[in-house]
Write a protein that holds these residues in place. Sequence first.
Motif, mmCIF file in Angstrom:
data_model
loop_
_atom_site.group_PDB
_atom_site.id
_atom_site.type_symbol
_atom_site.label_atom_id
_atom_site.label_comp_id
_atom_site.label_asym_id
_atom_site.label_seq_id
_atom_site.Cartn_x
_atom_site.Cartn_y
_atom_site.Cartn_z
ATOM 1 N N TYR A 94 -3.069 -3.332 7.593
ATOM 2 C CA TYR A 94 -4.309 -3.471 6.828
ATOM 3 C C TYR A 94 -4.691 -4.945 6.672
ATOM 4 C CZ TYR A 94 -7.881 -2.548 3.319
ATOM 5 O OH TYR A 94 -9.079 -2.476 2.638
ATOM 6 N N GLY A 145 -0.648 6.386 -5.202
ATOM 7 C CA GLY A 145 -1.946 5.985 -5.737
ATOM 8 C C GLY A 145 -2.214 4.493 -5.656
ATOM 9 N N LEU A 191 0.847 -1.188 0.000
ATOM 10 C CA LEU A 191 0.000 0.000 0.000
ATOM 11 C C LEU A 191 0.884 1.240 0.000
ATOM 12 C CD1 LEU A 191 -2.648 -1.066 2.678
ATOM 13 C CD2 LEU A 191 -2.942 -1.010 0.189
ATOM 14 N N SER A 192 0.554 2.185 -0.848
ATOM 15 C CA SER A 192 1.309 3.430 -0.925
ATOM 16 C C SER A 192 0.391 4.531 -1.445
ATOM 17 C CB SER A 192 2.532 3.264 -1.841
ATOM 18 O OG SER A 192 3.279 4.456 -1.896
ATOM 19 N N PRO A 193 -0.400 5.129 -0.545
ATOM 20 C CA PRO A 193 -1.360 6.153 -0.976
ATOM 21 C C PRO A 193 -0.717 7.299 -1.761
ATOM 22 C CG PRO A 193 -1.757 5.542 1.305
ATOM 23 C CD PRO A 193 -0.473 4.871 0.890
ATOM 24 N N GLU A 253 5.579 1.723 4.288
ATOM 25 C CA GLU A 253 4.541 1.127 3.444
ATOM 26 C C GLU A 253 4.294 -0.337 3.814
ATOM 27 O OE1 GLU A 253 6.614 4.391 1.197
ATOM 28 O OE2 GLU A 253 7.296 2.602 2.253
ATOM 29 N N GLY A 258 -3.775 1.836 -3.453
ATOM 30 C CA GLY A 258 -4.638 1.507 -2.328
ATOM 31 C C GLY A 258 -5.004 0.036 -2.376
ATOM 32 N N THR A 299 0.816 -1.894 5.182
ATOM 33 C CA THR A 299 0.216 -3.028 4.496
ATOM 34 C C THR A 299 -0.046 -4.162 5.478
ATOM 35 O OG1 THR A 299 1.373 -2.395 2.466
ATOM 36 C CG2 THR A 299 0.489 -4.641 2.560
#
Length: 196
Positions: free
Chosen positions: A153, A114, A109-111, A146, A116, A150
């Motif tokens: 999450y 971009g 994940l790396s908002p 990141e 998500g 992750t």
Amino acid sequence: MSKDLISQLIDTLRCLPGVGPKSAQRMAYHLLERNREGGNKLAHALVEAMEHVGHCRICNTLTEHDECEICSNQGRDGSLLCIVETPADVLAIEATGYRGRYYVLMGHLSPLDGIGPEELGLQKLADHLDRGGIDELILATNSTVEGEATAHYVGEMAHKREIRASRIAHGVPIGGELEYIDGGTLAHALAGRQSV
């Protein structure tokens, strides 16, 4: 006007990670001057791999078959699922003697970039978890910001399904990537994992 073949070869080699202009030039001239047979083998192997390697339908790693060797091995412990970022991480953990199964995220994940949950394809992992049979998720993402996000999450995904989630111990240095960690350190980190 198109570039000459040598310039095209040099530019093409620069697509590899860590290969800058000078390294690409050195590689190109080496192949052309001293190892044309090796260059031809490399070209053939690249074409074959690009055409025939895809993703395992179960764990998402790279394979030339519908299922990878690990997923098709009935001797593996299907109740343990190790979550990693890349296929290279699978190789690193395999060197420790781990006998469970894997799920390869193919990233993290790396908002800011971009990426998500949708871009990472976490619905496929959720479907995998919903099929049942998994008692524990081992979160073995990299020890980067990141990677930690992750892991958090995915750990929440596990908790919602009442699956135990553990994080590999911090024998892996902060900011480190699994493919560069020695087997002893990685084995220690796996043995010392804790619930999240």
